[in-house]
Design a protein around this motif. Structure first.
Motif, PDB file in Angstrom:
ATOM      1  N   TRP A 143       0.838  -1.208   0.000  1.00  0.00           N
ATOM      2  CA  TRP A 143       0.000   0.000   0.000  1.00  0.00           C
ATOM      3  C   TRP A 143       0.873   1.258   0.000  1.00  0.00           C
ATOM      4  N   CYS A 144       1.872   1.290  -0.879  1.00  0.00           N
ATOM      5  CA  CYS A 144       2.840   2.381  -0.871  1.00  0.00           C
ATOM      6  C   CYS A 144       2.305   3.634  -1.541  1.00  0.00           C
ATOM      7  N   GLY A 145       1.222   3.526  -2.285  1.00  0.00           N
ATOM      8  CA  GLY A 145       0.632   4.698  -2.941  1.00  0.00           C
ATOM      9  C   GLY A 145       1.124   4.918  -4.357  1.00  0.00           C
ATOM     10  N   ARG A 146       2.118   4.100  -4.808  1.00  0.00           N
ATOM     11  CA  ARG A 146       2.683   4.305  -6.146  1.00  0.00           C
ATOM     12  C   ARG A 146       1.671   4.033  -7.257  1.00  0.00           C
ATOM     13  N   CYS A 147       0.717   3.165  -6.985  1.00  0.00           N
ATOM     14  CA  CYS A 147      -0.269   2.826  -8.021  1.00  0.00           C
ATOM     15  C   CYS A 147      -1.031   4.066  -8.464  1.00  0.00           C
ATOM     16  N   ALA A 148      -1.216   5.008  -7.528  1.00  0.00           N
ATOM     17  CA  ALA A 148      -1.979   6.214  -7.848  1.00  0.00           C
ATOM     18  C   ALA A 148      -1.190   7.147  -8.747  1.00  0.00           C
ATOM     19  N   THR A 149       0.147   7.139  -8.568  1.00  0.00           N
ATOM     20  CA  THR A 149       0.952   8.142  -9.270  1.00  0.00           C
ATOM     21  C   THR A 149       1.729   7.590 -10.454  1.00  0.00           C
ATOM     22  N   SER A 150       1.899   6.283 -10.543  1.00  0.00           N
ATOM     23  CA  SER A 150       2.775   5.736 -11.581  1.00  0.00           C
ATOM     24  C   SER A 150       2.033   5.185 -12.794  1.00  0.00           C
ATOM     25  N   CYS A 204     -12.309   6.589  -7.010  1.00  0.00           N
ATOM     26  CA  CYS A 204     -11.120   5.948  -6.433  1.00  0.00           C
ATOM     27  C   CYS A 204      -9.901   6.192  -7.311  1.00  0.00           C
ATOM     28  N   ILE A 205      -8.798   6.610  -6.682  1.00  0.00           N
ATOM     29  CA  ILE A 205      -7.566   6.868  -7.432  1.00  0.00           C
ATOM     30  C   ILE A 205      -6.511   5.790  -7.171  1.00  0.00           C
ATOM     31  N   GLY A 206      -6.849   4.803  -6.375  1.00  0.00           N
ATOM     32  CA  GLY A 206      -5.922   3.687  -6.147  1.00  0.00           C
ATOM     33  C   GLY A 206      -4.759   4.015  -5.241  1.00  0.00           C
ATOM     34  N   CYS A 207      -4.945   4.961  -4.321  1.00  0.00           N
ATOM     35  CA  CYS A 207      -3.825   5.369  -3.458  1.00  0.00           C
ATOM     36  C   CYS A 207      -3.517   4.338  -2.376  1.00  0.00           C
TER      37      CYS A 207
END
Lengths: 188, 319
Positions: free
Chosen positions: A52-59, A126-129
């Motif tokens: 759950w590092c949050g990279r899915c939202a930004t990468s 949902c942004i997948g953060c």
């Protein structure tokens, strides 16, 4: 006459080579056909490896990301104090924005019966953060998981979030079983 | 002098250096990543003031078993229900008895004369040598027995599947069931969001039950009538947080509660009033665990914790 029909060494070698070549051509053709009819592969997140590092939202190349939170209802406790929904330490369990984990209010809390609530994800928001997934997994049953939704994933040859994933949680899975829901499979 | 080999060597070295720098730049090292704008910091809730930790880990007993399920301490021995086995080991870790069980167990409790083991939907009684003396009638498909407690000739079985507590006599006679409702018109009784539902008697013979969905410990009369409770919804060390805590609990000889929590795994001691007394084992003692350890205490006040994931029994003693 019998001597004419006798196979000499040169003919034997030529025949052998032709036969070998024939088998190779037919074999390769068959193999190609099999591969062309074989299953396709898509990217998916292993929820047991995800951190759950949050990279899915930004990468992800998509905006918003093709990664969405999914609630595995089989595992959900339907708790009034959902730690994927409410921030840690809230005193009042109301839906005020200051109490919520989700930065886009993509989780809907629906009353079922005293004291149980159902939590649904609004995928459009949902942004997948993964903040809710972290809260749920760290303090709850872990029913919230991140999954790549294939109705919007471009299935890039080299997945941008797979490249950035610090825990190598993103891998290719057969397209006929494209999701990895926690309640359907167990930690290996 | 021919300079060509030197030039080739230097070019080669330069190419290697450029390659290494490039690989380092695109590597996934944490330092190379940008700040996560969606960081959700939960680490701060796991830190504990070291002055509060008043127990030390004194011994670790590795279990030769695939899946430990339950732990009890009696007669100066440890009783472990695991796989399809009952294991009896001394406090030194030496196995003194091993008996096959009729199914995979879910919990265990031991008295001076008998061993009672809960399986998913039934209970069986054994003598102290591990010989089965009675297999009680199954309770139904929805049943999931997670804890047993015995006082005199009464046995209470917590059933997480149906969110009820069943009452038996110790010879197996079914005496009834209760669902934790404090009054007839109460909207709910026990709230059990996951299979953690513990029941225990303290040394005064009072029946306590963990209502994990409410993060509460509730006391009941032997007939199932609600008497009192305490709870503390607190994400910090003082209370219980999240879903299904305290997952396990037991009592020290002075009546204090010893609790263990899942996910943010930690073991604490609460005074009989419900106020936090001290920490036995903070989260850092369970860096990779997420299952709450089962607990057992000795008359001397030592605490045994069954670490399900490491397959170890860990002894904690007062510093």
């Amino acid at each position: 006459m019998a001597d004419d029909k006798k196979l000499n060494r040169r003919d034997f070698i030529q025949n052998s080579m032709r036969t070998t070549l024939g088998i190779a051509v037919v074999g390769l053709g068959g193999l190609s056909m099999l591969r062309s009819k074989g299953e396709n592969w898509v990217w998916q997140i292993d929820p047991f490896k995800c951190t759950w590092c949050g990279r899915c939202a930004t990468s992800c190349v998509m905006t918003p990301s093709a990664v969405k939170c999914v609630n595995a209802y089989d595992l959900c406790g339907y708790c009034d104090l959902c730690t994927g929904y409410f921030k840690n330490g809230v005193k009042d369990l109301n839906t005020g924005a200051e109490n919520l984990v989700c930065p886009t209010s993509a989780i809907v809390r629906k009353f079922i019966e005293e004291p149980y609530f159902q939590f649904d994800i609004v995928e459009k928001l949902c942004i997948g953060c993964g903040k809710c997934v972290k809260g749920c997994t760290q303090f709850g049953n872990g029913s919230f998981i991140l999954q790549i939704r294939h109705d919007r994933c471009k299935n890039c040859n080299e997945c941008a979030i797979a490249r950035m994933c610090p825990s190598d949680a993103i891998k290719r899975v057969p397209a006929n079983t494209p999701y990895m829901i926690k309640s359907d499979f167990i930690r290996k | 002098m021919n300079k060509r080999p030197i030039i080739i060597f230097l070019l080669l070295m330069a190419a290697i250096i450029v390659f290494v720098i490039y690989k380092d730049l695109i590597s996934k090292r944490p330092e190379n990543r940008s700040v996560n704008p969606y960081e959700y910091d939960v680490v701060k809730y796991k830190s504990v003031d070291s002055a509060m930790v008043r127990y030390k880990e004194a011994q670790v007993i590795s279990l030769n078993t695939r899946a430990p399920r339950g732990l009890a301490y009696a007669n100066r021995k440890l009783y472990i229900a695991s796989d399809s086995l009952l294991q009896v080991i001394t406090v030194d870790g030496k196995e003194v008895n091993r008996a096959k069980l009729p199914a995979s167990p879910s919990c265990i409790t031991v008295t001076d004369q008998s061993i009672f083991i809960g399986f998913n939907d039934f209970i069986a009684a054994f003598d102290l040598n591990g010989k089965m003396t009675g297999r009680w009638k199954p309770l139904g498909k929805k049943t999931l027995i997670t804890s047993l407690a015995v006082k005199d000739n009464l046995l209470f079985a917590a059933d997480a599947g149906s969110r009820k507590v069943h009452r038996y006599s110790t010879d197996g006679k079914y005496l009834g069931v209760f669902d934790g409702k404090s009054a007839k018109d109460s909207k709910h009784g026990f709230i059990i969001p996951s299979p953690y539902f513990d029941v225990a008697f303290n040394h005064d013979g009072e029946l306590w039950i963990a209502n994990t969905g409410k993060r509460a410990l509730e006391q009941y009369y032997d007939n199932g009538t609600f008497r009192t409770f305490w709870s503390n919804d607190e994400v910090g060390i003082e209370g219980f947080w999240g879903c299904c805590n305290p997952a396990h609990f037991t009592f020290l000889p002075d009546g204090s509660f010893v609790t263990s929590e899942k996910n943010n795994v930690r073991i604490k001691v609460y005074k009989p009033s419900g106020a936090l007394d001290c920490v036995v084992a903070p989260s850092e003692k369970f860096p990779n665990e997420e299952l709450a350890p089962a607990l057992a205490t000795t008359p001397e006040g030592d605490i045994y914790a069954l670490d399900f994931q490491k397959k170890e029994i860990r002894l904690f003693q007062h510093k």
